[in-house]
Design a protein around this motif. Structure first.
Motif, PDB file in Angstrom:
ATOM      1  N   ASP A 142     -31.989 -88.150  26.647  1.00 23.23           N
ATOM      2  CA  ASP A 142     -31.830 -88.913  25.417  1.00 23.23           C
ATOM      3  C   ASP A 142     -31.299 -88.027  24.298  1.00 23.23           C
ATOM      4  O   ASP A 142     -30.372 -88.402  23.581  1.00 23.23           O
ATOM      5  CB  ASP A 142     -33.173 -89.524  25.024  1.00 23.23           C
ATOM      6  CG  ASP A 142     -33.068 -90.379  23.772  1.00 23.23           C
ATOM      7  OD1 ASP A 142     -31.960 -90.889  23.514  1.00 23.23           O
ATOM      8  OD2 ASP A 142     -34.069 -90.540  23.079  1.00 23.23           O
ATOM      9  N   GLN A 143     -31.900 -86.827  24.165  1.00 22.17           N
ATOM     10  CA  GLN A 143     -31.506 -85.931  23.084  1.00 22.17           C
ATOM     11  C   GLN A 143     -31.419 -84.490  23.578  1.00 22.17           C
ATOM     12  O   GLN A 143     -32.337 -83.696  23.380  1.00 22.17           O
ATOM     13  CB  GLN A 143     -32.504 -86.006  21.933  1.00 22.17           C
ATOM     14  CG  GLN A 143     -32.505 -87.339  21.215  1.00 22.17           C
ATOM     15  CD  GLN A 143     -33.284 -87.265  19.911  1.00 22.17           C
ATOM     16  OE1 GLN A 143     -33.404 -86.215  19.288  1.00 22.17           O
ATOM     17  NE2 GLN A 143     -33.820 -88.396  19.490  1.00 22.17           N
ATOM     18  N   PRO A 144     -30.330 -84.125  24.256  1.00 23.06           N
ATOM     19  CA  PRO A 144     -30.151 -82.720  24.648  1.00 23.06           C
ATOM     20  C   PRO A 144     -30.008 -81.857  23.398  1.00 23.06           C
ATOM     21  O   PRO A 144     -29.233 -82.180  22.494  1.00 23.06           O
ATOM     22  CB  PRO A 144     -28.859 -82.743  25.470  1.00 23.06           C
ATOM     23  CG  PRO A 144     -28.139 -83.979  25.039  1.00 23.06           C
ATOM     24  CD  PRO A 144     -29.190 -84.963  24.666  1.00 23.06           C
ATOM     25  N   ARG A 145     -30.757 -80.758  23.342  1.00 23.27           N
ATOM     26  CA  ARG A 145     -30.766 -79.935  22.134  1.00 23.27           C
ATOM     27  C   ARG A 145     -29.916 -78.678  22.242  1.00 23.27           C
ATOM     28  O   ARG A 145     -29.411 -78.184  21.226  1.00 23.27           O
ATOM     29  CB  ARG A 145     -32.220 -79.527  21.809  1.00 23.27           C
ATOM     30  CG  ARG A 145     -33.186 -80.671  21.558  1.00 23.27           C
ATOM     31  CD  ARG A 145     -32.882 -81.414  20.262  1.00 23.27           C
ATOM     32  NE  ARG A 145     -32.725 -80.527  19.139  1.00 23.27           N
ATOM     33  CZ  ARG A 145     -33.742 -79.927  18.492  1.00 23.27           C
ATOM     34  NH1 ARG A 145     -34.996 -80.157  18.874  1.00 23.27           N
ATOM     35  NH2 ARG A 145     -33.508 -79.140  17.472  1.00 23.27           N
ATOM     36  N   HIS A 146     -29.772 -78.139  23.453  1.00 23.72           N
ATOM     37  CA  HIS A 146     -28.948 -76.937  23.590  1.00 23.72           C
ATOM     38  C   HIS A 146     -27.465 -77.327  23.569  1.00 23.72           C
ATOM     39  O   HIS A 146     -27.077 -78.324  24.177  1.00 23.72           O
ATOM     40  CB  HIS A 146     -29.276 -76.208  24.895  1.00 23.72           C
ATOM     41  CG  HIS A 146     -28.761 -74.807  24.937  1.00 23.72           C
ATOM     42  ND1 HIS A 146     -27.426 -74.500  25.171  1.00 23.72           N
ATOM     43  CD2 HIS A 146     -29.401 -73.615  24.756  1.00 23.72           C
ATOM     44  CE1 HIS A 146     -27.272 -73.179  25.148  1.00 23.72           C
ATOM     45  NE2 HIS A 146     -28.443 -72.625  24.890  1.00 23.72           N
ATOM     46  N   PRO A 147     -26.621 -76.587  22.862  1.00 20.38           N
ATOM     47  CA  PRO A 147     -25.192 -76.932  22.817  1.00 20.38           C
ATOM     48  C   PRO A 147     -24.545 -77.018  24.195  1.00 20.38           C
ATOM     49  O   PRO A 147     -23.634 -77.826  24.410  1.00 20.38           O
ATOM     50  CB  PRO A 147     -24.589 -75.785  21.989  1.00 20.38           C
ATOM     51  CG  PRO A 147     -25.710 -75.317  21.126  1.00 20.38           C
ATOM     52  CD  PRO A 147     -26.942 -75.456  21.957  1.00 20.38           C
TER      53      PRO A 147
END
Length: 330
Positions: A238-243
């Protein structure tokens, strides 16, 4: 309950480090995804854990199976775990099966080794296993050779061989890579069904986010020999945080909505012999700062329960829609 625990696993070939301290836990019955581009160290992690790397490899760290240490253990102990408690299937069944032995003979070897069956019992069980993995007319085809099966059927035979030892953990190393889309879906459905029926845990190694999203509970994203992000499948997709994780999703084509140009991740995974200083992803990252080029971020726990190794993560967005999970599962 944790079944396999990996701590600070490091691997080097001829002095060149390819794994830089991997920490992993696999609980009984869970499905864990391992995602990343080719060359990130996904397969090497488990080959090292099971003692399958060549002699020139230098392996350090800790790999325990319910407290039983495998790194540095005697060969007999490791061999008792490998194939029995932990089984592994590979992405190219044509090179994993012996072309001059029938599939029944090859499955029978595992049955005799890990379950002590006699010749008659091994044949009966081999037929049952082939039938379980969806090989039609298993009673006759048990006496055929690998070249008499299609690519998808050979992969099913490999799954049957892995199940012969009644493992607690199945490691599937990109088992759908060489197969067409329809057969890929069938193999994924087979693995999910077998896991549900047997209760075994599974580690699914892949570069295909859609496959991982379909069958895994948790996911670890690897880059250049390190885990850069890990967490539950829903939150991660839903919300990948790592670039890097964000970039993997941006490179997936949409099947619905407007046809926008894909956003590629420019560059390639760095050569282990010439690793950049600091964060390995910094040369490809649009958010990288000077600090990223000088210091390697540690994998740290986040408030939402995931683990992240990044100095400038993608900002969290308040949303109730699992858009990425829907996108890769479409």
């Amino acid at each position: 309950m944790t079944f396999v625990t990996i701590r600070d696993l490091k691997v080097a070939f001829d002095g060149v480090h390819v794994l830089h301290g991997i920490d992993l836990d696999v609980a009984r019955g869970e499905a864990l995804g391992l995602v990343g581009e080719s060359g990130c160290g996904k397969s090497v992690t488990w080959l090292a854990a099971l003692g399958l790397l060549p002699g020139k490899a230098s392996v350090s760290g800790s790999v325990t199976v319910e407290g039983q240490q495998l790194i540095g253990a005697k060969a007999a102990l490791v061999e008792g775990v490998r194939g029995g408690r932990i089984a592994m299937i590979f992405q190219d069944p044509s090179s994993s099966l012996n072309p001059v032995r029938t599939v029944g003979h090859q499955i029978g070897e595992s049955l005799r080794l890990h379950r002590g069956m006699d010749r008659r019992a091994t044949r009966v069980e081999a037929v049952r296993l082939l039938d379980m993995v969806g090989i039609p007319d298993a009673g006759k085809r048990v006496d055929l050779y690998p070249h008499e099966f299609s690519g998808g059927q050979c992969q099913r035979v490999m799954v049957a061989m892995a199940l012969a030892g009644e493992p607690d953990l199945l490691i599937a190393d990109e088992p759908t890579t060489a197969l067409d889309a329809t057969i890929q879906a069938q193999i994924l459905d087979l693995l999910a069904t077998l896991r549900r029926e047997t209760g075994m845990a599974m580690v699914f190694i892949s570069h295909d986010l859609g496959a991982v999203g379909a069958i895994c509970d948790r996911v670890n994203v690897m880059y250049a020999g390190r885990i850069v992000e890990s967490g539950n499948i829903g939150a991660m997709f839903d919300q990948p945080r790592h670039p890097y994780t964000r970039g993997l999703f941006d490179a997936i084509p949409r099947l619905d909505g407007t046809r926008n140009r894909l956003i590629p991740i420019h560059g390639t995974v760095p050569d282990p012999r010439h690793m950049p200083s600091g964060c390995a992803f910094a040369p490809r990252c649009s958010k990288a700062s000077d600090f990223c080029n000088s210091a390697t971020p540690a994998l740290k726990a986040q408030k939402d329960g995931r683990f992240l190794a990044c100095y400038h993560p993608v900002a969290a967005v308040d949303t109730t829609e699992n858009s990425n999970l829907e996108r890769v599962s479409a």
